[in-house]
Design a protein around this motif. Sequence first.
Motif, PDB file in Angstrom:
ATOM      1  N   ARG A 151      -4.376   3.449  -9.521  1.00 32.12           N
ATOM      2  CA  ARG A 151      -4.338   2.946  -8.327  1.00 32.12           C
ATOM      3  C   ARG A 151      -3.603   3.680  -7.241  1.00 32.12           C
ATOM      4  N   GLY A 152      -2.974   4.755  -7.717  1.00 29.49           N
ATOM      5  CA  GLY A 152      -2.507   5.519  -6.748  1.00 29.49           C
ATOM      6  C   GLY A 152      -1.057   5.565  -6.562  1.00 29.49           C
ATOM      7  N   HIS A 153      -0.260   4.593  -7.505  1.00 33.25           N
ATOM      8  CA  HIS A 153       0.973   4.195  -7.455  1.00 33.25           C
ATOM      9  C   HIS A 153       1.790   5.371  -8.459  1.00 33.25           C
ATOM     10  N   SER A 154       3.067   5.792  -7.992  1.00 34.30           N
ATOM     11  CA  SER A 154       3.857   6.655  -8.618  1.00 34.30           C
ATOM     12  C   SER A 154       4.531   5.778  -9.658  1.00 34.30           C
ATOM     13  N   VAL A 155       4.100   6.127 -11.069  1.00 30.78           N
ATOM     14  CA  VAL A 155       4.656   5.255 -12.284  1.00 30.78           C
ATOM     15  C   VAL A 155       5.551   5.982 -13.263  1.00 30.78           C
ATOM     16  N   ARG A 156       6.319   5.139 -13.799  1.00 31.65           N
ATOM     17  CA  ARG A 156       7.423   5.682 -14.739  1.00 31.65           C
ATOM     18  C   ARG A 156       7.159   4.701 -15.962  1.00 31.65           C
ATOM     19  N   LEU A 157       6.815   5.389 -17.077  1.00 30.09           N
ATOM     20  CA  LEU A 157       6.789   4.313 -18.387  1.00 30.09           C
ATOM     21  C   LEU A 157       8.135   4.675 -19.148  1.00 30.09           C
ATOM     22  N   VAL A 158       8.452   3.579 -19.385  1.00 30.32           N
ATOM     23  CA  VAL A 158       9.956   3.466 -20.089  1.00 30.32           C
ATOM     24  C   VAL A 158       9.839   2.734 -21.619  1.00 30.32           C
ATOM     25  N   ALA A 159      10.123   3.496 -22.403  1.00 31.55           N
ATOM     26  CA  ALA A 159      10.547   3.033 -23.883  1.00 31.55           C
ATOM     27  C   ALA A 159      11.266   3.594 -24.681  1.00 31.55           C
ATOM     28  N   ARG A 160      11.546   3.243 -25.885  1.00 32.44           N
ATOM     29  CA  ARG A 160      12.208   3.954 -26.735  1.00 32.44           C
ATOM     30  C   ARG A 160      11.647   5.387 -27.296  1.00 32.44           C
ATOM     31  N   SER A 161      10.526   5.244 -27.401  1.00 34.33           N
ATOM     32  CA  SER A 161       9.658   6.265 -27.894  1.00 34.33           C
ATOM     33  C   SER A 161       8.379   6.034 -26.906  1.00 34.33           C
ATOM     34  N   ALA A 162       7.857   7.451 -27.162  1.00 32.63           N
ATOM     35  CA  ALA A 162       6.557   7.571 -26.374  1.00 32.63           C
ATOM     36  C   ALA A 162       5.215   6.992 -26.911  1.00 32.63           C
ATOM     37  N   PRO A 163       4.464   6.474 -26.154  1.00 37.23           N
ATOM     38  CA  PRO A 163       3.266   5.777 -26.970  1.00 37.23           C
ATOM     39  C   PRO A 163       2.533   6.709 -27.716  1.00 37.23           C
ATOM     40  N   THR A 191       0.760  -1.283   0.057  1.00 35.85           N
ATOM     41  CA  THR A 191       0.089  -0.107  -0.006  1.00 35.85           C
ATOM     42  C   THR A 191       0.797   1.276   0.044  1.00 35.85           C
ATOM     43  N   ALA A 192       2.218   1.157   0.284  1.00 36.48           N
ATOM     44  CA  ALA A 192       2.965   2.257   0.296  1.00 36.48           C
ATOM     45  C   ALA A 192       3.012   3.097  -1.131  1.00 36.48           C
ATOM     46  N   ARG A 193       3.174   4.410  -1.168  1.00 39.85           N
ATOM     47  CA  ARG A 193       3.307   4.895  -2.421  1.00 39.85           C
ATOM     48  C   ARG A 193       4.984   4.602  -3.005  1.00 39.85           C
ATOM     49  N   GLU A 194       5.078   3.700  -3.672  1.00 41.82           N
ATOM     50  CA  GLU A 194       6.583   3.208  -4.189  1.00 41.82           C
ATOM     51  C   GLU A 194       6.430   3.533  -5.683  1.00 41.82           C
ATOM     52  N   THR A 195       7.689   3.689  -6.321  1.00 42.03           N
ATOM     53  CA  THR A 195       7.732   3.956  -7.621  1.00 42.03           C
ATOM     54  C   THR A 195       7.547   2.285  -8.526  1.00 42.03           C
ATOM     55  N   HIS A 196       6.739   2.621  -9.351  1.00 45.18           N
ATOM     56  CA  HIS A 196       6.625   1.292 -10.151  1.00 45.18           C
ATOM     57  C   HIS A 196       6.846   1.641 -11.644  1.00 45.18           C
ATOM     58  N   VAL A 197       7.632   0.836 -12.080  1.00 40.45           N
ATOM     59  CA  VAL A 197       8.153   1.116 -13.487  1.00 40.45           C
ATOM     60  C   VAL A 197       7.914   0.243 -14.453  1.00 40.45           C
ATOM     61  N   VAL A 198       7.199   0.627 -15.722  1.00 45.72           N
ATOM     62  CA  VAL A 198       6.734  -0.314 -16.638  1.00 45.72           C
ATOM     63  C   VAL A 198       7.614  -0.147 -17.929  1.00 45.72           C
ATOM     64  N   LEU A 199       8.006  -1.287 -18.273  1.00 49.27           N
ATOM     65  CA  LEU A 199       9.053  -1.179 -19.341  1.00 49.27           C
ATOM     66  C   LEU A 199       8.232  -1.673 -20.503  1.00 49.27           C
ATOM     67  N   GLY A 200       8.019  -1.046 -21.709  1.00 47.66           N
ATOM     68  CA  GLY A 200       7.528  -1.049 -22.741  1.00 47.66           C
ATOM     69  C   GLY A 200       6.192  -0.367 -23.142  1.00 47.66           C
ATOM     70  N   ALA A 201       5.915   0.386 -23.912  1.00 50.20           N
ATOM     71  CA  ALA A 201       4.880   1.319 -24.325  1.00 50.20           C
ATOM     72  C   ALA A 201       3.902   0.892 -25.313  1.00 50.20           C
ATOM     73  N   GLY A 202       3.983  -0.430 -25.657  1.00 48.38           N
ATOM     74  CA  GLY A 202       2.671  -0.864 -26.435  1.00 48.38           C
ATOM     75  C   GLY A 202       1.471  -0.942 -25.743  1.00 48.38           C
ATOM     76  N   PRO A 203       0.484  -1.283 -26.252  1.00 52.22           N
ATOM     77  CA  PRO A 203      -0.778  -1.302 -25.623  1.00 52.22           C
ATOM     78  C   PRO A 203      -0.969  -1.984 -24.317  1.00 52.22           C
ATOM     79  N   ALA A 204      -0.161  -3.311 -24.018  1.00 53.06           N
ATOM     80  CA  ALA A 204      -0.139  -3.812 -22.673  1.00 53.06           C
ATOM     81  C   ALA A 204       0.561  -2.555 -21.719  1.00 53.06           C
TER      82      ALA A 204
END
Length: 318
Positions: free
Chosen positions: A28-40, A4-17
């Motif tokens: 859901r209230g998380h701090s989220v970083r989306l990482v890919a070669r190019s923006a979605p 439940t803590a506000r931690e950084t969640h990193v998503v690798l890949g900016a396709g549909p999934a």
Amino acid sequence: MASTARETHVVLGAGPAGSTLAGELARRGHSVRLVARSAPAAGTPEGVTFRPADVGSAEGARAAIAGSAVVYHCVNVAYHLQVEAMPGIQDAVLAAVEAEGARLVVLDTLYPYGPTGGKVMTEDTPWGATGAKGRMRAALDEKYLAAHREGRARVALGRSADFVGPGVLNSTLGGAVFPGALTGTEVIGLGDIDLPHSYTDIRAVAAGLATLGEHPEGDGRVWHLPTAPARTTREVFRMIEERVEQPLDISVKTEPRPFGPFDQVFMDAYAELFYQHTEAQVMDSTAFQDAFGVKPFALEDTLDATLDWYRAFLASRG
């Protein structure tokens, strides 16, 4: 117990999934970083920070996940490059999460099972892949699970059937179906469309992976992400006909030849997996649903949402 803590969640890949997952995590209230070669292409989801990076290198992966608590591996590459490229990406991502001490949630496929003769696939189904891509995916999964057993990384694998849903173009129930259904032009079916076939709503993929990210008690194993009961592809087409209020112009491809968004290069690479359309392809997600209380989207809901998205998509393209 859920994190439940506000931690950084990193998503690798900016396709549909990856993009859908990033949006789900932010809601859901998380701090989220989306990482890919190019923006979605559709833009970065609200509440999500985008960072360009190449996670195929050790340095790129380390920089991408720095400061993260949970990493979601949703990276994919062109189909004909997967056998060559995916193991290197795995090495870089695994090394990075080991060094960072982050948990790793991997978006996985059904390919490791290989042909099953139409038997229902559960998490206990033997891995019997015979083609290069299936064997590659199985080897990746074995390595992920070994890293967990050996205490080098905490890993959970979430397997999905074929994607369907808002934003999904490159799927057998995607760009080769919905545009034709809405415009009265050709709709493509593959193999035997009277066989049951599982399709996983991309929103359920996101909800399932996010749930694994919040529940470390799910680590160390494969899970089937929430998926509605299988229907035959012909039944799915009939459901689409009811919604668009016109018959579909269905063309069935009995061999892996180019069609719609899939060119010759893609279909040559996909040929080894065409068995998925010549035998029943049924995935059971009961274990996940029982463990975490997350239900799949009803197929009716999925088709309604997907048609709405495609209407807007087609309108945006003039």
